[in-house]
Design a protein around this motif. Structure first.
Motif, PDB file in Angstrom:
ATOM      1  N   VAL A 109      36.361 -92.346 -24.626  1.00  0.00           N
ATOM      2  CA  VAL A 109      37.215 -91.274 -25.140  1.00  0.00           C
ATOM      3  C   VAL A 109      36.693 -89.935 -24.632  1.00  0.00           C
ATOM      4  O   VAL A 109      35.492 -89.656 -24.656  1.00  0.00           O
ATOM      5  N   LEU A 110      37.619 -89.116 -24.148  1.00  0.00           N
ATOM      6  CA  LEU A 110      37.321 -87.774 -23.641  1.00  0.00           C
ATOM      7  C   LEU A 110      38.104 -86.773 -24.491  1.00  0.00           C
ATOM      8  O   LEU A 110      39.326 -86.669 -24.355  1.00  0.00           O
ATOM      9  N   PRO A 111      37.429 -86.030 -25.373  1.00  0.00           N
ATOM     10  CA  PRO A 111      38.142 -85.132 -26.280  1.00  0.00           C
ATOM     11  C   PRO A 111      38.399 -83.739 -25.722  1.00  0.00           C
ATOM     12  O   PRO A 111      38.824 -82.860 -26.479  1.00  0.00           O
ATOM     13  N   GLU A 112      38.168 -83.535 -24.413  1.00  0.00           N
ATOM     14  CA  GLU A 112      38.346 -82.206 -23.833  1.00  0.00           C
ATOM     15  C   GLU A 112      39.218 -82.238 -22.568  1.00  0.00           C
ATOM     16  O   GLU A 112      38.845 -81.731 -21.518  1.00  0.00           O
TER      17      GLU A 112
ATOM     18  N   PHE B  40      37.080 -86.402 -34.274  1.00  0.00           N
ATOM     19  CA  PHE B  40      38.088 -87.437 -34.021  1.00  0.00           C
ATOM     20  C   PHE B  40      37.568 -88.432 -32.987  1.00  0.00           C
ATOM     21  O   PHE B  40      37.662 -89.654 -33.172  1.00  0.00           O
ATOM     22  N   GLY B  41      37.011 -87.922 -31.873  1.00  0.00           N
ATOM     23  CA  GLY B  41      36.482 -88.809 -30.846  1.00  0.00           C
ATOM     24  C   GLY B  41      35.339 -89.666 -31.351  1.00  0.00           C
ATOM     25  O   GLY B  41      35.237 -90.859 -31.028  1.00  0.00           O
ATOM     26  N   THR B  42      34.464 -89.062 -32.178  1.00  0.00           N
ATOM     27  CA  THR B  42      33.348 -89.822 -32.737  1.00  0.00           C
ATOM     28  C   THR B  42      33.848 -90.907 -33.686  1.00  0.00           C
ATOM     29  O   THR B  42      33.316 -92.024 -33.709  1.00  0.00           O
ATOM     30  N   MET B  43      34.881 -90.604 -34.454  1.00  0.00           N
ATOM     31  CA  MET B  43      35.464 -91.614 -35.341  1.00  0.00           C
ATOM     32  C   MET B  43      36.091 -92.751 -34.549  1.00  0.00           C
ATOM     33  O   MET B  43      36.053 -93.913 -34.982  1.00  0.00           O
ATOM     34  N   MET B  44      36.652 -92.456 -33.376  1.00  0.00           N
ATOM     35  CA  MET B  44      37.207 -93.519 -32.542  1.00  0.00           C
ATOM     36  C   MET B  44      36.121 -94.523 -32.165  1.00  0.00           C
ATOM     37  O   MET B  44      36.333 -95.740 -32.176  1.00  0.00           O
ATOM     38  N   VAL B  45      34.944 -93.996 -31.832  1.00  0.00           N
ATOM     39  CA  VAL B  45      33.820 -94.880 -31.490  1.00  0.00           C
ATOM     40  C   VAL B  45      33.366 -95.644 -32.730  1.00  0.00           C
ATOM     41  O   VAL B  45      33.165 -96.863 -32.695  1.00  0.00           O
ATOM     42  N   HIS B  46      33.194 -94.946 -33.834  1.00  0.00           N
ATOM     43  CA  HIS B  46      32.727 -95.568 -35.077  1.00  0.00           C
ATOM     44  C   HIS B  46      33.657 -96.690 -35.537  1.00  0.00           C
ATOM     45  O   HIS B  46      33.206 -97.741 -36.006  1.00  0.00           O
TER      46      HIS B  46
END
Length: 409
Positions: A194-197, A283-289
């Motif tokens: 995931v790339l949030p930027e 949001f990106g960190t939650m995708m990983v979690h």
């Protein structure tokens, strides 16, 4: 494991061709075999126009040849007189970790002149981090050469295969070799990143390269119309990427509920959680979690703190790891160094420094770097004194106790 060979014959294209033909016959009789060119995946015109841009593509194309043995035929020194073909061939050898076999046809040359030619080639190879592994000489010359390198007598006979088996592996790791190894491993175990930027052009460009080379599946956090429009303006193809909005109810509700659960002891309500996970880093960190992505790459336009604080709150440390730390992988000319910790902990205690050393060593090993750990202060060993020196001495003692298997000083 693939073993690669590259034949070079300065100003003697006919000899290089002869040695390549004979070597191909030898190698093909000993297992699976592939022959490629030192401009594989490109053209001589392209690499002479911009060799720096062409080199990664050629290295990647050569490394994709999956055989027991790969023979790289060189670019002819006479093909383009204004281009350093010999240097290019050595660069290719260095970044594909190929054995360089020097072919010489010094008919009538004295032993002294022959040794001088070998020495010059060796110096040029070392200057480009290539490894000169053997010399191929016509039989009359082979018998009177005094080089310390293995000598292959031409024409190659049955003994050539045995001589090749004795060559030690090439361990030089150039930046391109390191990156190519990572790309090989990424393709073999393709992940969702995931790339949030995506509003940063560098991120879009990198994503296009990753997708084109089949290294990972890409998930952008952002507005799909904006991502598509900017990619089109830049001439990039990111159509294979998925774009997810922080307002997508499918993700937002489950991420909010999970974040509220994780932070319940801190008094975080569901409504507060909704606001927090709308931040792209959260949001990106939650995708990983939550298992919707395997990893996140961020920090192009956000600060280090903004990027890693969500990880502290959501993912936390691995079992047995007491402190979060960072590692910089420094790609040197012919090796890779791991520097930890240069970005997260400003003044670690001896106990923390010991754990950072152990974690950094494990990370280095994951990236194929055999860890030999140096604990650094401004003083050599215990020759000096002071708070910083004492802290490193104590950290070294603790690290040795916790990880006695590490080579550590």
């Amino acid at each position: 494991m693939t073993t690669r060979y590259l034949v070079v014959a300065p100003d003697a294209a006919h000899l290089a061709a002869q040695v390549c033909d004979e070597l191909a016959a030898t190698l093909s009789a000993r297992g699976s075999f592939t022959q490629v060119h030192a401009a594989e995946g490109s053209t001589v015109d392209a690499l002479t126009a911009d060799s720096e841009a062409a080199l990664p593509h050629v290295v990647d194309a050569i490394r994709r040849a999956d055989s027991d043995s790969v023979l790289i035929t060189p670019i002819d020194d006479t093909a383009v007189r204004s281009f350093d073909a010999f240097g290019w061939n050595l660069d290719i050898a260095a970044s594909t970790q190929a054995h360089v076999i020097l072919a010489l046809d010094a008919e009538g040359a004295s032993t002294e002149l022959l040794e001088r030619e070998i020495a010059v080639a060796r110096v040029r190879a070392e200057a480009r981090s290539a490894h000169l592994s053997a010399v191929a000489l016509p039989a009359p010359l082979a018998s009177r050469s005094s080089t310390d390198l293995p000598v292959l007598a031409l024409p190659l006979g049955a003994e050539a295969g045995a001589a090749l088996d004795q060559l030690p592996p090439v361990h030089t790791v150039t930046p391109l070799a390191f990156q190519a190894d990572l790309m090989d491993r990424a393709r073999a175990d393709r992940k969702r990143i995931v790339l949030p930027e995506p509003e940063d052009d560098r991120v879009l460009t990198a994503a296009a390269i990753v997708l084109e080379r089949g290294l990972a599946d890409i998930i952008f956090v952002g507005d799909k119309a904006a991502v598509d429009a900017r990619a089109a303006q830049l001439g990039l193809d990111v159509s294979a990427a998925t774009v997810v909005s922080v307002d997508d109810p499918v993700y937002l509700e489950k991420y909010s509920a999970e974040f509220a659960r994780l932070r319940a002891k801190k008094g975080v309500t569901l409504e507060q959680a909704r606001d927090k996970v709308r931040d792209v880093s959260y949001f990106g960190t939650m995708m990983v979690h939550m298992g919707d992505a395997d990893g996140m790459v961020s920090g192009a336009i956000h600060t280090t703190a903004h990027t890693i604080v969500p990880s502290f709150q959501i993912i936390k440390t691995a079992p047995g790891v007491s402190i979060v730390s960072s590692v910089f992988l420094m790609l040197m000319k012919d090796r890779v160094w791991a520097f930890g910790d240069c970005a997260v902990n400003p003044n670690p205690t001896p106990e923390q420094l010991a754990d950072i050393a152990i974690s950094s060593a494990r990370t280095a090993k994951q990236f194929g770097v055999e860890p030999r750990v140096a604990m650094l202060s401004y003083s050599t060993g215990t020759s000096g004194s002071g708070i910083d020196v004492d802290a490193v001495v104590e950290a070294t003692r603790i690290a040795r106790e916790k990880a006695p298997e590490l080579a550590l000083e």
